[in-house]
Structure formats: C-alpha cells, structure tokens
Design a protein around this motif. Sequence first.
Motif, short mmCIF file in Angstrom:
data_model
loop_
_atom_site.label_atom_id
_atom_site.label_comp_id
_atom_site.label_asym_id
_atom_site.label_seq_id
_atom_site.Cartn_x
_atom_site.Cartn_y
_atom_site.Cartn_z
N ILE A 1 0.81 -1.22 0.00
CA ILE A 1 0.00 0.00 0.00
C ILE A 1 0.84 1.28 0.00
N TYR B 1 -1.23 -5.76 -4.12
CA TYR B 1 -1.67 -4.52 -3.47
C TYR B 1 -1.06 -3.32 -4.19
N LEU C 1 -9.19 2.55 -0.55
CA LEU C 1 -9.35 1.49 0.44
C LEU C 1 -10.36 0.41 0.06
N ILE D 1 -3.27 -0.34 -5.92
CA ILE D 1 -3.18 1.00 -5.34
C ILE D 1 -2.55 1.97 -6.33
N LEU E 1 -6.14 8.16 -0.15
CA LEU E 1 -6.20 6.86 0.50
C LEU E 1 -7.63 6.36 0.76
N PRO E 2 -8.52 7.18 1.33
CA PRO E 2 -9.87 6.65 1.59
C PRO E 2 -10.57 6.18 0.33
N VAL F 1 -8.69 -2.20 -1.74
CA VAL F 1 -7.77 -2.95 -0.89
C VAL F 1 -8.52 -4.06 -0.17
N VAL F 2 -9.71 -3.74 0.31
CA VAL F 2 -10.49 -4.73 1.05
C VAL F 2 -10.81 -5.93 0.17
#
Lengths: 293, 331, 332
Positions: A107, A166, A206, A170, A202-203, A209-210
């Motif tokens: 990340i 990841y 995410l 990202i 970032l938000p 990412v999950v």
Amino acid sequence: MNEVKNKFISHHIGSLLKEIFGSGTGIITFIGAAILIFFVILAIFAPQIAPYDPTVRVSRSLKPPSDEFIFGTDNLGRDVLSRVIYGARIALTIAFIAVLIAAAIGIPLGLISGYIGGILDRIITLIMDAIYSFPGLILAIAIAAVLGPGILNIAISIAVVYAPTYYRVIRNQVASIKDELYVEAARAIGARNIVILLRYILPNVLPSVVVVLSMNLADAIMTEAGLSFLGLGIAPPTPDWGFDLSNGQRFVLSKAWWGLLYPGLAIITVVLGFSMFSEGVNEYLNPTIKEKR
Amino acid sequence: MKELIRVENLKKHFPLKRSLIEAITRIPPRLVKAVDGVSFTIKNGETLGLVGESGSGKTTTGRLILRLIEPTNGRILFEDKEITSLKNEALRKMRKDMQIIFQDPMAALNPYMKIGEAVRHPLKIHGIGSSKKEQLDTVYNMLEKVNLTPPRNFYNRYPKELSGGQRQRVVIARALITNPRFVVADEALAMLDVSVRSQLLQLLLDLKNEFNLTYLFITHDLATTKYICDRIIVMYLGKIVEIGSFDDIYRSPAHPYTKALISAVPEPDPKIQKSKKKLIPQGEVPNPINPPSGCRFHPRCPYSIKNLCSVEEPVMKEISDNHFVACHLFD
Amino acid sequence: MRSEKVIEIKNLRISYLTRRGPVSAVDNVSFSIMKEETLGLVGESGCGKTSIGNSILKILPKNSSIEGKILFEEKNLVELGEKEMQKIRGLKISMIFQDPMTSLNPIMKLRDHFVETIKTHKPEISEDKAEEMAEEAFKAVGIEPSRLKDYPFQLSGGMRQRAMIALALVLNPKFVIADEPTTSLDVIVQAQILELLKNLKEKYKMSIMLITHDLGVVAEMADRIGVMYAGNLVEEGLSEKIYYEPKHPYTEALLKSIPNTKPEDKKLIYIPGNLPDLINPPTGCRFSPRCPKAMKICFEEEPPIFEVDGSKVKCWLYKGAEIVENERVNQS
C-alpha cells in the motif's frame, strides 16, 4: 484491478461459485461468512473444543474413526480431530500475518509510486512486476527455503508473493484519482502533498484494498498449506494442515484414509469460505455494479 | 477602485504527446495554445465575467491565475505582488486569499469526507482558530450563511446524501471559510437546475457584499452575467476579443464574435423570438493546435476584410471609455 | 391538418425500484401530440421528462415498472413485446440523444451505422441504395457526404449531433423524440442545431417531442409546451399562452427565475426550497411546500387537471373550472 484479481485462485473459485448459484451473491456471502466465523471460533477456542492434546500420543497408531476418536488417530497415535482444530490456529494466524505484511509493503509503495510518478514510479513498478510475474508457490518455496521454518518466516515468504497485487491495485488507482477534481480542490485550499495523499486519496482506494485483502487470505492459506506439505512450514509436532496432509498421504496405501481426508477437507472448506465471502465483498464494493442513484 | 489582480501576457501551451517517430526524429511536440497572451486587470470588489465557448481558454485562465497550473509565459500580480514564481510554502499560504468554486460539486468533494470536515479542512491547513471548538463554530457559522441549516445536522453528512444545489453550497462554504479576497467561480452554476441556479446566484451576490469579495466569474452563459458582472471579457480561441462594462458588451457589442454570441442565446419570449434577427456564424470553433492566422475569428466572420483579417492579428483598441476590442473593423 | 393525434399518452405512471424504496418518477401523466406538431416537455432534473421519452421507446432500465397507455398507430406500446418494439424504434419513432458520443458506437464508421439501421428495418434495400440514402441524409443536415467514411470521434461536437439527427431521420419516422438535443453544445452550435431541426421538421413533416430543461430552447421550437414538476404534468398549453399567461404557480415562478435577454431587467427571482424526494413525495399537490399561493387543500388533496382558458392546469387555484380529468376516477 481485474487483471490483478486473476492472480488469485480464490477469485476463480468465486466466479465459478457465482456461475453455479446464479446471481445469488447474498447466499454465497452468507455461507462464506458462516464458514469463516466457524473456523475463527475453532481457532480461538481450540483448547476448549479439542478433546485431546494434539501433540501427544493418546492411543495406538492409525486407529480408524470411532466414538472415542471421531476422525481417528495418525501414525504417532495423535487425535486427528484435535489436530485439525488446532491446525485452524496456525493456518489463520499465518494467513493474517502474511496479508498484513503484504499490505504494509504494497500500500505505501503504491501510494507513493502512483502519486509522485516519474522515474521512482518506473523503478518500483519494474521490481514489483518482476515479482508478480513469478508463479506464487514457487517463489514462496524459494524464499521459505532461504529463511527456514517458523511462523513469521512463512508469513514473510507468502507476503512477498502477494505484496505486488496490493501495489498494482493501489498504484493504478492513485494514478487516476490524482487527476480527480477533489484532489485539485485540495491543492486549491493549500493542502500539503502528504495530507492530500492520506485524507483525499487513501480513503478512495481502500475499498479495492479490502477486495484484494479478502481474496488474498484464501490464497495465503493455500500457499501456507503448500509450503507445509513440502516440508517448508512449521516444525513438527505443531499441528498444521499442510504437514498433516503430507504425513497422512503416506499411509493411504495402508488404508488409513482419515489422516489425509480431514486436514484436506479443512483446507478446502476454509478456502471456499474465504472465496465466497470475498466474492460478496467484491460485489458490494464494486462501484460499477452499485446502484447509480 | 484599487486593482487586485493584474495579468500580463499570460500564455499556456500544452504539449501534445508525440508519436514514436516524432520523438526519435526530435520533431518538437505540437502545442495546444489554450491561452495565448491575455492581459487584463481585476479591480478590488468587482466581478469580472470571463465569457467564451468551450476551447476559448477561459477555464485555463482561471486556473492559471490561481497557480493551479503553471503558465508557459507571462506574469500574474496579486495586490501588486508578483505571484508567478511563488513556490511551495509561499504558494500554499497564498491559497488562503485566493479560492475557487468548481463546476461539478460532486466531483469537487471527497466522497469519503464528511461535508463539515471538508469545510473545516482549510482552517486546519492554515492553522486558523485556536481550538477545535473555535473552528467548529466558524464552520457552523459558514454553513448557516450558505443556508445549510441547521448546520449541526449537515456537518456529519456525506456529499452523496445531498442534492446538487446543496453540494455546491458546501463547495462555496469551503472556498470562503478562510476569508479569501479573490474567488474564481468556474462555471459554478452550469450544472444546476434553473430554479436552484438563481438561488445560488443570489447567494454568491450576498456573500460578495458580506465578505467584500472580488469574483472572476467564468461562464459560457451570457444571460447570467447580467445579474452579477460589472465588466465582461469575451475570449475566443485563447485570445481576448473584447473587454467592456456589462452595458458595453450587452447593448453595444463591437466584435462580430460577441455579437454572434449574444444573438445565439435562446430567447424564451416567443414574440421577441420571432422578431429577433440571428447572426449565427457558420462552423465551429477551430482546433487550437492550428489556430487560423491573423484574426482567429476571420474564417467564420461575416465582416472579414480581404488580405487583412487573415494576415494581420488585430491589436486591442479602446473604442470608447474602457471598452476595448481586438478587431480590424475599428482600425 | 393538425387534428390527427400521432401519439397519445394516458395515465402514464413510471416508478423505479431503488434500495431506499420505490421512486414515483412519473405520476399519472396524460397528453397527446398532434401531426406535425412540436411539443416541448420542460422541467428540472428528476421531474420525469426523460423517463417519459424513454418509456415511449421502451428503453427504461430494468428496475422500472410502467403503467398506463401509450397509444401509437392504434397500438398500446406499453403492452408490446421487445420484438415488436424493435420494428418501431428507428423506423416509426426515433430518438435524438443529448450526447451523441455515447449513443454512437465508437468503433463503427458512420456509414455502417446508417447501413445497419436501414437494413434492420428494410432488408430489401441494397447496401448501395442504403449508402445513397445516408448521403442524402448527410446533405440534409449539412455535412459533406464524404465524411460518412469517418468514425464518430473524428467529428466535432456539433457535427456529431448533426450526424445523430441524420441517423434518426434517415427512415423518415413520423415521430421523433429529442432528449436535450443541444444541452452539451456551445451556444452558437446550439443555435445552428435548433435552426436545422426547425427546417428539417418542415421538410420531413414529422412530429417532435422536445425534452429540455431550457425554456429558451423550447420557445424556439415548440408549438405547445408541457411543464413538468416532480413527476406531474402541471401545465400544458400553447407556447404563447404558457409564456404570457402562465396559470400554474410553478410555471410562473420558473419563467421568472430564468434569465431573459433584456439587459435592464436585473432583478433576480428564484423559487425557494428544494425539489421533493420522490420516494416520499409531498401529500396533496407536489409543489405545495414551495408554492407561494398554497392553500389548505393543496397540502391535503392532489389537484385534478382543470381546463382554464385553453390550457390544462393541475392546480387547486382553478377549482370550479371544468375538470378535464379526475385523478380518482381514473384510478378505480
């Protein structure tokens, strides 16, 4: 994102399940979640649930399943049921640690690489792509062989395999999100780069990412089992599904099928559980499927 | 009135991506001349309208003044201070005084940030307000001013929970929370519905009076300029073609392009509609990679003068008090 | 000449099922369009005007449900199956969309768009003849026929909209739905396209339903205007009547809030409040919470449609006038 997802075996399992169940993702997710909760409870309360100590001889060797030993005993006279229950601990612990390490590497590198771009981006991308292009298990074997056994070492070997997934997700998302208007708006109010990166970019990455995370867990468990099977995992006598599987298969010819079947079933069930669950998470977080209103 | 912003010969040329062959043979990249030498001033407290069609360079001009993109050439002065070469920290600090309201409020707000936090963020960034409570009070106050009441209810909502008009109010609140001197409104009303548009136009006017703001009002919609603009600049293909007071532009437009623009505005009154004579030029705005020679409007201009308009670029001339036009008809 | 109805819409209701509940996007709307007439359907976003347009061609999203009648050539389109609709779309009714870039296939040459459309409906026409027809259509909208060889992205925004119009008209449909046809265009190009549409309408003798949020655009084109608010058709009448003698308070407020071209008139008037949430629309008249003339009954009972001075108005202010249509009678 899709190309990254193809790296995961669990993603293919998930798609297959969706084919079988039609579009009933809700049911898939629910079953997946139930399986996961079941195994997490097994892992946490293993000492209370398991009938015997998994590392101690409690009977004669290779006793078939009976009322006393539901799953039978292995070649060293240990209770297979207890070993399967305790095995959930090792499997889940290693999977979680591996996934966390992979995320912790992938990340931040993805964020920096995507936001700054330029030469730095090219170098990191080159390294990550090199790792990514290796077949996962072979790479993990190589690293595990160098690092030696131990929970953390195995976790690291698995993490190295999955960190690039990841990174890729990202990096690509950041590269497109940094051109969004709200990022320009953040610059216009005078936000520093680090603030823009952490609070505005970032938000927004995410959710993906999950998705990767949930698929990653299933694959990590399989890779871990694979390493143990090949003798590169946890040192015996610690109960471990992969190790028990390879141990059990030696006695199948002597008709002792239970030593192979039950650890194998455990692996299959937990991987299936994660795959089902991740398919649901994926659907829920995927903005293209989400309702537009 | 004192001058707040001065722009001198501002240019922005975006290089196009070269093909592999062009890169190898070292052919210099072709340029999109989005803004090609504009100069103007904005007086303290006035609203300057920047009008043009897509491709005129009006949005780029707004972003250049705010230093959101780097100019290729030219100078920008804010209160007689050159800001063209400000870097990092100095540039960041300047942003407190110069703000922007975007066209698309949904895209301009971080979908994962509560709107109250979005409005408070500039205060945090610039260290305004000594305590969290003080900052919150400022935010509540501002939300109330933009009619998002009760503010405490709105503070914890996410952008997707608001309507388009409410979102734009959030963007306005965020822009004004640091008490800026100068605000660029970049098509700020274009995406809103008619009834909401007038509401927000009124809000912009009220806030301007209350905070003594200076606006650069960028729009393609000439009709709204009459409510808010003191002066208007008309741009075409990266160049200014006419500058004048609202009345100059509206009642006695000089440049053929300005005339066309005004007559193209659809008229809702059926009687005026039928009697109105339309001067609609043929064709569309040409590609800014290869703009026409001479006056850039000449291929579409009904009054084009042979051997002059296509050859020589017209210069800005003052045809009446503070009414400037770049057209050979006024030589 | 204008007495013949081309399309008649009766008690149309459209709702969308969303996560938060059903949205009543169009609520009991009736109107008709005569031969060679242009009806302007005006309203703000979410008023249901686009849903009506899409419902006629039956291209509504899957989560929608539709009730009522859409009568076209003695058939009720609401009841027709997909196969029968395909025979109507493009041949008898066609649509011009807001954004031609997204409604034209980017990897198909313009010529192929035409050939495909023509061949679908009239397989007997040869490819050469189809191409000829495409060339004719391009000439009619003012584009060089040689540009048929181009892909959609090679055309400028205005040209693309012209091509889209040519494609919609190539089979000479009797009814055309134009959904915000000029909204994504610049003012000057918009004026060009409106002029073109007016000329083509005369030439091809078709009826048009012009859907737009811009009252100026409507005034340029429409013979009659229907004003929509929150899923209701609140007023319908001749263009000049609507403009000079608006009956419904919403129409009146909307007209006042749009900028006119008179430079001296700088007073800004607006409608306070927000558009209602159509999952829980206001009881009674949907405009009542924002209406300056609202009375007690407006908050309690939905108004029927009254006929006043040649216009149809859905407003209690005209209680006592002749009722064209009563909500409850039609429901039962």
